[in-house]
Design a protein around this motif. Structure first.
Motif, PDB file in Angstrom:
ATOM      1  N   UNK A 158       0.821  -1.210   0.000  1.00 49.91           N
ATOM      2  CA  UNK A 158       0.000   0.000   0.000  1.00 49.91           C
ATOM      3  C   UNK A 158       0.853   1.258   0.000  1.00 49.91           C
ATOM      4  N   UNK A 159       0.284   2.320  -0.556  1.00 52.00           N
ATOM      5  CA  UNK A 159       0.865   3.637  -0.379  1.00 52.00           C
ATOM      6  C   UNK A 159       0.470   4.181   0.978  1.00 52.00           C
ATOM      7  N   UNK A 160       1.365   4.929   1.585  1.00 54.75           N
ATOM      8  CA  UNK A 160       1.093   5.511   2.898  1.00 54.75           C
ATOM      9  C   UNK A 160       1.169   7.029   2.803  1.00 54.75           C
ATOM     10  N   UNK A 161       0.140   7.690   3.287  1.00 57.75           N
ATOM     11  CA  UNK A 161       0.121   9.150   3.323  1.00 57.75           C
ATOM     12  C   UNK A 161      -0.223   9.582   4.747  1.00 57.75           C
ATOM     13  N   UNK A 162       0.595  10.482   5.286  1.00 56.68           N
ATOM     14  CA  UNK A 162       0.418  10.888   6.677  1.00 56.68           C
ATOM     15  C   UNK A 162       0.322  12.402   6.796  1.00 56.68           C
ATOM     16  N   UNK A 163      -0.504  12.837   7.757  1.00 59.25           N
ATOM     17  CA  UNK A 163      -0.795  14.250   7.944  1.00 59.25           C
ATOM     18  C   UNK A 163      -0.766  14.593   9.429  1.00 59.25           C
ATOM     19  N   UNK A 164      -0.479  15.854   9.702  1.00 53.20           N
ATOM     20  CA  UNK A 164      -0.726  16.437  11.021  1.00 53.20           C
ATOM     21  C   UNK A 164      -1.773  17.527  10.836  1.00 53.20           C
ATOM     22  N   UNK A 165      -2.851  17.412  11.570  1.00 55.39           N
ATOM     23  CA  UNK A 165      -3.933  18.397  11.520  1.00 55.39           C
ATOM     24  C   UNK A 165      -3.789  19.307  12.732  1.00 55.39           C
ATOM     25  N   UNK A 222     -16.794   4.036   5.029  1.00 54.82           N
ATOM     26  CA  UNK A 222     -17.587   4.106   3.796  1.00 54.82           C
ATOM     27  C   UNK A 222     -16.766   3.693   2.580  1.00 54.82           C
ATOM     28  N   UNK A 223     -15.518   4.104   2.535  1.00 62.50           N
ATOM     29  CA  UNK A 223     -14.655   3.714   1.412  1.00 62.50           C
ATOM     30  C   UNK A 223     -14.398   2.211   1.408  1.00 62.50           C
ATOM     31  N   UNK A 224     -14.278   1.625   2.586  1.00 60.08           N
ATOM     32  CA  UNK A 224     -14.136   0.172   2.695  1.00 60.08           C
ATOM     33  C   UNK A 224     -12.746  -0.343   2.369  1.00 60.08           C
ATOM     34  N   UNK A 225     -12.570  -1.660   2.551  1.00 66.64           N
ATOM     35  CA  UNK A 225     -11.293  -2.311   2.284  1.00 66.64           C
ATOM     36  C   UNK A 225     -10.902  -2.135   0.823  1.00 66.64           C
ATOM     37  N   UNK A 226      -9.586  -1.979   0.554  1.00 65.45           N
ATOM     38  CA  UNK A 226      -8.470  -2.086   1.489  1.00 65.45           C
ATOM     39  C   UNK A 226      -8.028  -0.768   2.121  1.00 65.45           C
ATOM     40  N   UNK A 227      -8.834   0.298   2.010  1.00 70.55           N
ATOM     41  CA  UNK A 227      -8.436   1.554   2.641  1.00 70.55           C
ATOM     42  C   UNK A 227      -8.475   1.411   4.157  1.00 70.55           C
ATOM     43  N   UNK A 228      -7.439   1.930   4.795  1.00 73.87           N
ATOM     44  CA  UNK A 228      -7.426   2.024   6.258  1.00 73.87           C
ATOM     45  C   UNK A 228      -7.029   3.442   6.637  1.00 73.87           C
ATOM     46  N   UNK A 229      -7.570   3.902   7.754  1.00 73.16           N
ATOM     47  CA  UNK A 229      -7.206   5.223   8.263  1.00 73.16           C
ATOM     48  C   UNK A 229      -7.079   5.139   9.778  1.00 73.16           C
ATOM     49  N   UNK A 230      -6.026   5.754  10.308  1.00 70.41           N
ATOM     50  CA  UNK A 230      -5.733   5.671  11.736  1.00 70.41           C
ATOM     51  C   UNK A 230      -5.417   7.050  12.282  1.00 70.41           C
TER      52      UNK A 230
END
Length: 413
Positions: free
Chosen positions: A215-222, A259-267
């Motif tokens: 998977x591609x990984x994208x990370x953010x600080x809000x 709602x987007x479903x697998x294989x998307x994950x968000x943490x």
């Protein structure tokens, strides 16, 4: 495979894993072995000696990767590389990383014993580093092999004790690649065997995972700026509560991910509240978002939608919010032809397998854009990894070793 031969192979794998795991062994039987530490160097030196005794030609490269090579009889300008990383997380398990190295050594040993020398070179690599446990940098070993590291990326990096990356590296006799060193052109395939580090294979009762992509990984600080104020004297309608806003945003992001479903994950793994005291309306909040998917377009669509949600909530609650992206890793597919080879082997051997993606990063993702790459998973009990509790049944990882051996026979013999 004949059961007695399989048991011989299994004992070789178990014994070598146990020997390696003495280096950096912790009180609870885990392993701590970080880049350029004394224990790390002792482990690489032990492996160098072991490979030499087993007939491999060994060498270290400039940056600390260790290679054990068996020269082929015909296509000696073509190398099939097998391996993984020798470093660990703090108090990690005995299999993460080093199982792939051990599997390569044993598989090659058994092939030579059974069929003699290969046509193509077979090379095991014990890569210097992958985890980023000591310094804030990952894939030092594999990135150097494929020529993807600039010196500037590690200059200035220090560990928690203030030791610099360069100081630690030179202390062990290593350094940067020579200016005239190019990415190696002889590597025609890279193959990695690794524990899954998740619970999918165990839950589905599969002994093998054939990875089709990482998977591609994208990370953010809000970062949310509200207004800190007295908890007793500020009416609810007059507040600019950054934590209340953050809670709405976090809930919206998680629900959108579902709602987007697998294989998307968000943490959402980090939450910093200022001033973080019980009698003050929170004035500032920072939280992290880590999202992963095998399709870059889909994960970008998800990011666009959660950014709209954040903007809407901020506007409704009169909060100032910044979305700062600090990681943008693209999905990496594995080689389709190698997957097809492995699938045929699994079917012919009656192995229970699953074609799946990897939600974690591996050295394979560094090699895959450059050379045909295969990643083989074996189950992790309860999905536990990066822990001394990590465990894989030897019969399960031996299915992986057997698959690796058969694949090497097909492409190197």
């Amino acid at each position: 495979m004949d059961e007695s031969k399989r048991n011989v192979m299994k004992n070789k794998v178990i014994n070598l894993i146990d020997e390696l795991s003495e280096y950096g062994k912790t009180e609870n039987d885990g392993v701590t072995r970080t880049l350029f530490s004394d224990i790390w160097m002792e482990t690489q030196s032990f492996l160098e000696s072991d490979l030499t005794k087993k007939g491999f030609t060994t060498m270290f490269d400039e940056v600390g990767n260790l290679y054990g090579t068996v020269r082929g009889t015909q296509d000696t300008d073509e190398t099939i590389m097998i391996g993984s990383h020798i470093d660990t997380v703090v108090n990690g398990g005995k299999l993460d990383g080093q199982l792939g190295i051990v599997a390569g050594i044993v598989a090659i040993e058994e092939l030579i014993e059974e069929f003699g020398l290969p046509k193509k070179n077979l090379e095991v690599v014990s890569m210097a580093e992958e985890e980023g446990s000591r310094f804030p940098f990952t894939f030092w070993g594999s990135k150097n092999i494929v020529g993807r590291v600039a010196e500037e990326e590690v200059k200035g990096l220090v560990d928690q004790d203030g030791v610099s990356f360069i100081e630690a590296m030179t202390d062990k006799g290593f350094g940067f690649r020579n200016n005239n060193s190019l990415a190696r052109s002889d590597i025609k395939a890279y193959i990695e065997l690794h524990i899954e580090q998740g619970g999918v294979l165990e839950k589905e009762e599969k002994s093998i995972g054939l990875v089709n992509g990482i998977v591609g990984q994208k990370r953010f600080l809000i970062e949310i700026d509200g207004e800190a104020n007295h908890a007793g004297t500020t009416p609810m309608g007059y507040r600019k509560d950054s934590l209340h806003g953050a809670s709405k945003m976090i809930d919206s992001i998680i629900e959108l991910g579902k709602e987007f479903g697998d294989p998307l994950v968000v943490t959402i793994g980090r939450l910093d509240v200022t001033p973080n005291t019980s009698n003050v309306v929170p004035g500032k909040v920072i939280f992290s978002v880590d999202t992963r998917h095998t399709n870059n377009e889909i994960v970008n669509e998800f990011i666009s939608k959660f950014s709209e949600l954040i903007e809407s909530i901020s506007r409704d609650m009169d909060l100032n919010t910044k979305v700062n992206q600090y990681m943008d890793g693209y999905p990496v597919p594995m080689d389709e032809q190698l997957i097809t080879h492995m699938e045929k082997i699994c079917i012919s051997k009656g192995m229970d397998y699953k074609i799946m993606h990897s939600g974690a990063g591996h050295d394979a993702q560094i090699f895959a854009p450059k050379v045909p790459t295969a990643l083989i998973f074996v189950p992790s009990r309860k999905g536990i990894s990066h822990s001394y509790l990590e465990f894989t049944n030897p019969d399960d990882y031996m299915s992986g070793v057997e698959l690796l051996k058969e694949l090497l026979y097909e492409i190197a013999y």
